[in-house]
Enzyme design. Structure first.
Site, mmCIF file in Angstrom:
data_model
loop_
_atom_site.group_PDB
_atom_site.id
_atom_site.type_symbol
_atom_site.label_atom_id
_atom_site.label_comp_id
_atom_site.label_asym_id
_atom_site.label_seq_id
_atom_site.Cartn_x
_atom_site.Cartn_y
_atom_site.Cartn_z
ATOM 1 N N ASP A 22 0.791 -1.373 0.052
ATOM 2 C CA ASP A 22 0.123 0.112 0.031
ATOM 3 C C ASP A 22 0.939 1.210 -0.150
ATOM 4 O O ASP A 22 2.107 1.070 0.154
ATOM 5 C CB ASP A 22 -0.682 0.071 1.299
ATOM 6 C CG ASP A 22 -2.123 -1.012 1.286
ATOM 7 O OD1 ASP A 22 -2.171 -1.388 -0.038
ATOM 8 O OD2 ASP A 22 -2.483 -1.258 2.270
ATOM 9 N N LYS A 69 -3.476 3.239 -2.806
ATOM 10 C CA LYS A 69 -4.926 3.854 -3.099
ATOM 11 C C LYS A 69 -4.970 5.419 -2.538
ATOM 12 O O LYS A 69 -5.255 5.567 -1.420
ATOM 13 C CB LYS A 69 -5.953 3.132 -2.367
ATOM 14 C CG LYS A 69 -6.166 1.827 -3.062
ATOM 15 C CD LYS A 69 -7.394 0.993 -2.306
ATOM 16 C CE LYS A 69 -7.060 0.237 -1.353
ATOM 17 N NZ LYS A 69 -7.912 -0.674 -0.814
ATOM 18 N N MET A 110 -9.108 7.444 9.141
ATOM 19 C CA MET A 110 -9.652 7.744 7.997
ATOM 20 C C MET A 110 -10.593 9.136 7.975
ATOM 21 O O MET A 110 -11.774 9.144 7.339
ATOM 22 C CB MET A 110 -10.230 6.920 7.155
ATOM 23 C CG MET A 110 -9.026 5.874 6.597
ATOM 24 S SD MET A 110 -9.579 4.590 5.580
ATOM 25 C CE MET A 110 -10.420 3.495 6.644
HETATM 26 N N1 SAH Z 1 -4.741 -1.185 8.427
HETATM 27 C C1 SAH Z 1 -4.684 0.290 8.967
HETATM 28 C C2 SAH Z 1 -5.284 1.219 8.841
HETATM 29 C C3 SAH Z 1 -5.625 1.540 7.400
HETATM 30 S S1 SAH Z 1 -6.988 2.737 7.173
HETATM 31 C C4 SAH Z 1 -4.105 0.019 10.427
HETATM 32 O O1 SAH Z 1 -4.317 -0.941 11.213
HETATM 33 O O2 SAH Z 1 -3.623 1.080 10.888
HETATM 34 C C5 SAH Z 1 -5.687 4.408 7.132
HETATM 35 C C6 SAH Z 1 -5.753 5.074 8.279
HETATM 36 O O3 SAH Z 1 -5.154 4.881 9.205
HETATM 37 C C7 SAH Z 1 -5.489 6.463 7.868
HETATM 38 O O4 SAH Z 1 -6.283 7.355 7.373
HETATM 39 C C8 SAH Z 1 -5.130 6.963 9.264
HETATM 40 O O5 SAH Z 1 -6.308 7.224 10.026
HETATM 41 C C9 SAH Z 1 -4.410 5.700 9.862
HETATM 42 N N2 SAH Z 1 -3.009 5.638 9.990
HETATM 43 C C10 SAH Z 1 -2.220 4.763 9.237
HETATM 44 N N3 SAH Z 1 -1.060 5.029 9.473
HETATM 45 C C11 SAH Z 1 -1.019 6.134 10.241
HETATM 46 C C12 SAH Z 1 0.142 6.940 10.809
HETATM 47 N N4 SAH Z 1 1.426 6.303 10.603
HETATM 48 N N5 SAH Z 1 -0.145 7.942 11.462
HETATM 49 C C13 SAH Z 1 -1.358 8.421 11.958
HETATM 50 N N6 SAH Z 1 -2.304 7.597 11.258
HETATM 51 C C14 SAH Z 1 -2.317 6.620 10.590
#
Ligand code: SAH
Length: 476
Positions: free
Chosen positions: A248, A270, A383
């Protein structure tokens, strides 16, 4: 890189040692181990060095060094303890285009010798280019303990089988699969333990098992929020054995740097609003790769099963009867909260935590706001940067106090992390004032006022921000 690392084949090739003492003896032993043909020149040559020369058939010349002595050699070692002689050996070697190692001075070296862990045919060489010899010794010690002596037996067995495996398995991928199965399975353990007969029986069985060589497989792997230190060992292991890594956009460059060098990296980012890689296209790509026999690491930010659409990818693979396993990762809420010093649950303050996404209009409308608005719970919104006013209004209308602490963690667990704290009533204001961008996670609840602050001299203390309005803490 100051030095180019290489392993030299000096078997039966002439090499010169200038010097006749203990260091010359050590060098002569090492070069003899690699089967070099030596000439040893020094006015005085020690008894043990003479004995070694006789035993190995090396040439001895009991006299002073002459410039022409270097000619015809592949390598020169100067170990005389005399700076002037060493400089002159080095000069002669350089003008003849021959690599020279002066043991007493880096200035007289055109090559340096590394620290080695010898498990021949496996050899590990370590060097800091002279920058940190003590560190190199420490690393050598660590590597020594990681490599059991039996690794020699295993590598020798692999060498003996290479021809046979090559004849039996024409396909490069099938060969690699076979060797991976050998090195990860019982054959390796048996060989390391010294039971070569049993190891060979297990290898013969693997050689006949075509499924080992042909079947593709997928691993859905969580890469955590960004810091490579937050990867699991299993994730790392899969990243280092996969043929293809489908990742991703959120997977950090530092994490991808740990992938196998010759793995194909496919980005299926995406980006918000970009439909270049729809979920259906990603599912189809995974099915295609695994069906063609590839070992695919589907690398996702955070955890694959938390807002990661991992479930859909597994469904697509299992519909085609393709093998798939899941490796969890540290989800953004956990990773970012830890990095900001926010305890997601805290005795007497928050008894539960909900991972919520408020992404599109539908997900906003479908959420049970009455239950989310209840006190003594933490909400971690993924998100959600685009839907902040809906989110704020719904929580407040359903009874959550406008004074409830909130924290945005932007690019959490990365060097660019920002933590911005305030209250629920200021949510949209905060996001605008600080120009919060994705990826960011929003923590709502009393715990969002907690943190860890640096109090000087590299000391950290837990703190509670009592007036968090527009409080901003940034990672150094
Ligand atoms: N599967 C992922 C989430 C994917 S959805 C997990 O378990 O973390 C993507 C969202 O995750 C982003 O829009 C944000 O809200 C959050 N996110 C992912 N990485 C992040 C980071 N390093 N810092 C802050 N938010 C993060």
């Amino acid at each position: 890189m100051d030095y180019f690392p290489a392993f030299l084949d000096i078997r039966n090739r002439p090499c010169l040692i200038v010097g006749g003492g203990d260091i010359a003896l050590r060098k002569a032993r090492l070069l003899s181990k690699a089967s070099a043909t030596l000439t040893i020149i020094a006015p005085n040559i020690s008894g043990p060095l003479s004995d070694l020369a006789v035993e190995k058939g090396h040439r001895l010349a009991k006299r002073k060094f002459r410039s022409s002595d270097v000619l015809g050699n592949w390598l020169v070692v100067s170990a005389t303890g005399n700076a002037a002689v060493e400089a002159s050996v080095f000069k002669s070697a350089c003008s003849a285009g021959i690599f020279c190692n002066g043991v007493d001075s880096v200035a007289n070296c055109s090559y340096i010798t590394p620290a080695i862990v010898d498990r021949s045919p496996v050899i590990v060489a370590i060097s800091s280019g002279g920058a940190a010899p003590v560190l190199v010794r420490k690393l050598r010690g660590q590597i020594e303990t990681m490599l059991p002596n039996g690794i020699s037996r295993l590598a020798a067995l692999a060498r003996d089988w290479r021809g046979r495996v090559g004849k039996h398995l024409g396909d490069v991928l099938a060969r690699r699969r076979f060797w991976e199965a050998v090195f990860e399975g019982p054959s390796a353990q048996l060989a390391i333990a010294g039971d070569i007969t049993a190891a060979e029986i297990a290898m013969s069985a693997l050689l006949e098992d075509s499924s080992v060589q042909q079947d593709g497989e997928a691993w859905l792997v969580g890469a955590g929020p960004g810091d490579p230190g937050l990867l699991t060992l299993r994730a790392l292991q899969i990243m280092q054995t996969a043929d293809v890594i489908v990742h991703d956009r959120l997977v950090s460059g530092q994490v991808l740097d740990l992938a196998r060098r010759d793995a194909d990296l496919i980005s299926v980012g995406k980006s918000p609003g970009c439909t270049a890689n729809s979920q259906e296209q990603i599912n189809a790509l995974l099915v295609e790769l695994v069906s063609s026999g590839k070992r695919v690491c589907r690398l996702k930010g955070g955890d694959p099963f938390i807002f990661g659409r991992g479930g859909e990818e597994i469904a697509a693979l299992s519909k085609e009867n393709l093998k798939c396993q899941v490796v969890p990762g540290i989800t953004a809420a956990a990773g970012c909260a830890a990095s900001a010093g926010i305890p997601l649950t805290h005795r007497n303050v928050s008894q539960s935590v909900a991972f919520v996404t408020a992404h599109g209009k539908d997900s906003i409308d479908n959420l049970d706001w009455a239950s989310l608005a209840r006190d003594k719970q933490t909400l971690a919104f993924y998100m959600s940067v685009k839907r902040l006013s809906d989110l704020m209004n719904n929580l407040i209308e359903n009874g959550r106090s406008a004074a409830t602490p909130v924290a945005f963690i932007e690019k959490g667990a990365t060097p660019e992390q920002r933590v911005i704290r305030g209250t629920l009533g200021q949510l949209t204001l905060l996001a605008e004032a600080h120009r919060i961008v994705a990826p960011a996670i929003l923590i709502v609840g009393e715990v969002a006022a907690y943190g860890i602050a640096e109090v000087g001299d590299d000391r950290y203390m837990p703190v509670k921000y009592t007036n968090p309005d527009y409080m901003i803490t940034q990672k150094g």
